[in-house]
Design an enzyme around this catalytic site. Structure first.
Site, PDB file in Angstrom:
ATOM      1  N   SER A 160       0.812  -1.216   0.000  1.00 43.16           N
ATOM      2  CA  SER A 160       0.000   0.000   0.000  1.00 43.16           C
ATOM      3  C   SER A 160       0.846   1.266   0.000  1.00 43.16           C
ATOM      4  O   SER A 160       0.468   2.272  -0.620  1.00 43.16           O
ATOM      5  CB  SER A 160      -0.943   0.000   1.205  1.00 43.16           C
ATOM      6  OG  SER A 160      -0.217  -0.008   2.417  1.00 43.16           O
ATOM      7  N   ASP A 167       1.433  -0.139   8.169  1.00 42.12           N
ATOM      8  CA  ASP A 167       2.846  -0.505   8.099  1.00 42.12           C
ATOM      9  C   ASP A 167       3.402  -0.260   6.697  1.00 42.12           C
ATOM     10  O   ASP A 167       2.659  -0.021   5.745  1.00 42.12           O
ATOM     11  CB  ASP A 167       3.042  -1.963   8.511  1.00 42.12           C
ATOM     12  CG  ASP A 167       2.200  -2.929   7.697  1.00 42.12           C
ATOM     13  OD1 ASP A 167       1.771  -2.551   6.580  1.00 42.12           O
ATOM     14  OD2 ASP A 167       1.956  -4.054   8.147  1.00 42.12           O
ATOM     15  N   ASP A 220       5.543  -2.093   3.905  1.00 38.65           N
ATOM     16  CA  ASP A 220       6.147  -3.330   3.404  1.00 38.65           C
ATOM     17  C   ASP A 220       7.463  -2.967   2.726  1.00 38.65           C
ATOM     18  O   ASP A 220       7.477  -2.178   1.773  1.00 38.65           O
ATOM     19  CB  ASP A 220       5.208  -4.023   2.414  1.00 38.65           C
ATOM     20  CG  ASP A 220       3.926  -4.502   3.071  1.00 38.65           C
ATOM     21  OD1 ASP A 220       4.026  -5.121   4.135  1.00 38.65           O
ATOM     22  OD2 ASP A 220       2.845  -4.229   2.530  1.00 38.65           O
ATOM     23  N   ASP A 244       7.392  -3.977   7.967  1.00 37.11           N
ATOM     24  CA  ASP A 244       7.501  -5.406   7.672  1.00 37.11           C
ATOM     25  C   ASP A 244       8.653  -5.582   6.696  1.00 37.11           C
ATOM     26  O   ASP A 244       8.577  -5.155   5.541  1.00 37.11           O
ATOM     27  CB  ASP A 244       6.208  -5.945   7.067  1.00 37.11           C
ATOM     28  CG  ASP A 244       5.096  -6.065   8.100  1.00 37.11           C
ATOM     29  OD1 ASP A 244       5.380  -5.926   9.299  1.00 37.11           O
ATOM     30  OD2 ASP A 244       3.942  -6.297   7.695  1.00 37.11           O
ATOM     31  N   LYS A 263     -10.440  -0.185  -0.916  1.00 29.95           N
ATOM     32  CA  LYS A 263      -9.786  -0.735   0.277  1.00 29.95           C
ATOM     33  C   LYS A 263     -10.588  -0.404   1.540  1.00 29.95           C
ATOM     34  O   LYS A 263     -10.797  -1.270   2.391  1.00 29.95           O
ATOM     35  CB  LYS A 263      -8.361  -0.174   0.410  1.00 29.95           C
ATOM     36  CG  LYS A 263      -7.331  -0.859  -0.474  1.00 29.95           C
ATOM     37  CD  LYS A 263      -6.013  -0.107  -0.487  1.00 29.95           C
ATOM     38  CE  LYS A 263      -5.387  -0.020   0.887  1.00 29.95           C
ATOM     39  NZ  LYS A 263      -4.771  -1.286   1.325  1.00 29.95           N
ATOM     40  N   TYR A 266     -11.441  -8.054   3.811  1.00 24.44           N
ATOM     41  CA  TYR A 266     -10.078  -7.704   3.420  1.00 24.44           C
ATOM     42  C   TYR A 266      -9.117  -8.575   4.227  1.00 24.44           C
ATOM     43  O   TYR A 266      -8.678  -8.206   5.302  1.00 24.44           O
ATOM     44  CB  TYR A 266      -9.833  -6.218   3.715  1.00 24.44           C
ATOM     45  CG  TYR A 266      -8.571  -5.627   3.117  1.00 24.44           C
ATOM     46  CD1 TYR A 266      -7.314  -6.002   3.566  1.00 24.44           C
ATOM     47  CD2 TYR A 266      -8.642  -4.653   2.124  1.00 24.44           C
ATOM     48  CE1 TYR A 266      -6.160  -5.444   3.034  1.00 24.44           C
ATOM     49  CE2 TYR A 266      -7.491  -4.087   1.590  1.00 24.44           C
ATOM     50  CZ  TYR A 266      -6.261  -4.479   2.050  1.00 24.44           C
ATOM     51  OH  TYR A 266      -5.118  -3.923   1.521  1.00 24.44           O
TER      52      TYR A 266
END
Length: 556
Positions: A92, A103, A105, A157, A218, A227
């Site tokens: 995202s 978070d 990624d 992450d 989303k 989701y």
């Protein structure tokens, strides 16, 4: 137009329409963006700057990590300096649709002499020693090995991929398929997140329209509790690919029009026809990929949505019969609401009304994972959650059960217990109000006191109506799927019967705990009928003639 005059377009088919949106669609797009701001989907400028600072610090840390490991492997100081190391964001954040508190990624790309063991054994301690880092947890045995951390309040992450290169230059891109040669599958999976995200952005005609529409979808999917890839719904990548496909079909449309057509098309889509953003071609590796020529072998995928970067994979292999039915119903409701928005008879806010999961069913299954250690519990609860979808698929074969609806998250509790009986009750989800309010200081220094960490997952059970003329109570025998599920969970290689608990039991909706509801969402407790055991207590009974029946609670 191409150089030879032939029309060009993004996607596997020509657009449905290249016309610009009309004035009404432009107007509802303005109101859509206003509603998304009211819903708090955009982060503040301050948080955005913090993210940039955190990513800059992380990039520097990765170079230091690679430098350190390079010296340990006997490289010279100059060679260690040149070894590099680089981070790539995906998900995202890279797509530009992240919200407050979400978070980042992040992929860490390292040269060939840096191993995965180095990543977990050396980088984790370096993170813990870094200023502003408050949490570090490594999960090396995950399908995609990962380190989760929080830096200056920003959750990260972090995955890792080692390339078959002696150094990682600062200008490296990941678009070249040949970079995947001679890599193990875990590295390929780690790289795929970044490669797929970049390919999605490359394949949409208007990135800003795509981002605005995806932000809406989303939010809608999160509000409707559909989701979650791990629980058999769609994850972020799948939702992004669906929106990207609609953008390809309507390249000149504004976000409001894309959202409207998204619901109409998704409700009418002829599954299992796959969603493809581009033609899938064989790549350079001997890795099994989804291939249109081999599609009959992939019919187990109920809603195939295929990633556009090699090696192409189905991003929706977890979807089950039940979760597909649930999503299809939500597509239908969404299309009806958006049609009213376009006509001006309702507002966008109606699209984002919260789900009714905990009001929808009369009976629910509780799956309760428990341990006595917070770090161990993260891994145990995650293992149990990853198997929930398999329980759902087993439940779908039970006679008279028309739907098994998994909720998309677990509910965590920390219970401070004084006796073994309280520990046993907490592990079974039977926590009195008095014990639930007990705090850490209330048990300190008391002999036999302990803490139970538990996470409870819910599955709603839809039962077919009683046949006309049928007499007597009905029983649903769900003992087989629940027993098989617990056996399967206990087959985890790190399962320890003395330290981990797993309970599967059914309860009536009236026995749902207060913490699954928002404040003021349910009736006062006194107005609810409590299910009673033979002794008249408030605990749920597994022997009531009307409720889904199994042998007894499955307790470890």
């Amino acid at each position: 137009m191409s150089t030879n005059g032939a029309p060009t377009y993004l996607g596997v088919t020509p657009p449905i329409s290249v016309n610009e949106s009309n004035e009404r669609e432009k107007l509802v797009t303005v109101s859509l963006m206003e509603e998304l701001r009211r819903q708090g989907t955009f982060e503040s400028e301050e948080e955005s700057k913090t993210r940039e600072i955190v990513l800059g610090r992380l990039a520097s840390l990765i170079k230091k990590f690679v430098h350190k490991i390079s010296l340990q492997h006997g490289l010279s100081e100059a060679a260690a300096d040149a070894a590099g190391g680089k981070i790539f964001t995906f998900g995202s954040y890279r797509l530009g649709v992240h919200g407050p508190g979400t978070d980042i990624d992040t992929l860490c790309v390292v040269p060939k002499h840096v191993s995965r063991e180095d990543f977990f054994e050396a980088l984790e301690p370096m993170l813990r020693e870094t200023e502003g880092v408050t949490e570090v947890t490594g999960v090396p045995e995950a399908y995609v090995p990962i380190v989760t951390t929080k830096i200056s309040g920003i959750p990260i992450d972090l995955t890792m991929a080692r390339l078959a290169l002696s150094s990682i230059p600062d200008d490296l891109t990941l678009q070249d398929d040949n970079l995947l040669r001679n890599l193990d599958e875990r590295c390929i999976r780690s790289l795929n997140g970044s490669r797929v995200t970049d390919e999605i952005l490359r394949l949409v005609p208007n990135v800003e329209v795509f981002r605005d529409a995806l932000r809406c979808i989303k939010l809608w999917a999160q509000k409707k509790a559909i989701y979650s890839n791990v629980n058999g719904f769609l994850g972020g990548v799948a939702w992004a690919m669906l929106v990207a496909r609609i953008c390809q079909l309507y390249p000149s449309a504004v976000a409001g029009a894309i959202v409207s057509r998204f619901f109409i098309i998704m409700y009418q889509w002829s599954w299992p026809q796959p969603v493809l953003l581009k033609q899938i071609e064989d790549g350079p590796l001997p890795v099994r990929v989804w291939n249109p020529r081999l599609y009959p072998a992939d019919r187990s995928h109920r809603m195939p949505i295929i990633t556009p970067a090699y090696p192409s994979m189905c991003a929706t292999h977890n979807v089950s019969q039940s979760t597909q039915m649930i999503m299809t119903e939500e597509f239908k409701k969404g299309s009806e609401i958006v049609e009213k928005v376009i006509m001006g008879t309702t507002q966008w806010s109606e699209l984002f009304v919260k789900h009714d999961f905990f009001h929808k069913y009369r009976y629910y299954l509780q799956v309760i994972a428990s341990t006595g250690d917070p770090d161990l519990h993260i891994k145990w609860a995650g293992t149990v959650e990853s198997r929930i979808r398999q329980l759902v698929m087993k439940l779908e074969y039970v006679d008279s059960l028309t739907l098994a609806h998994p909720f998309v998250k677990g509910f965590e509790q920390v219970t401070h217990c004084l006796t073994d009986d309280e520990v046993r009750d907490a592990a079974q989800g039977e926590i009195s109000d008095a014990i639930a309010k007990r705090k850490k200081e209330d048990i300190e220094g008391k002999e036999g006191a302990s803490v139970v960490y538990s996470t409870t997952f819910y599955i709603g059970l839809a039962i077919e109506p009683k046949q006309a003329g049928a007499v007597g109570p009905r029983r649903l025998d769900i003992s087989y799927p629940t027993t098989e599920f617990t056996k399967q969970v206990k087959m985890w290689e790190k399962y320890d019967e003395s330290a981990m608990g797993i309970v599967v039991r059914h309860i009536k909706s009236t026995a749902l705990p207060d913490h699954v509801f928002d404040e003021g969402e349910r009736q006062p407790r006194s107005a609810l009928k409590r299910p009673k055991t033979a002794k008249g207590s408030g605990k749920s009974s597994n022997t009531s003639p009307d409720v889904p029946h199994k042998k007894r609670r499955l307790v470890t």
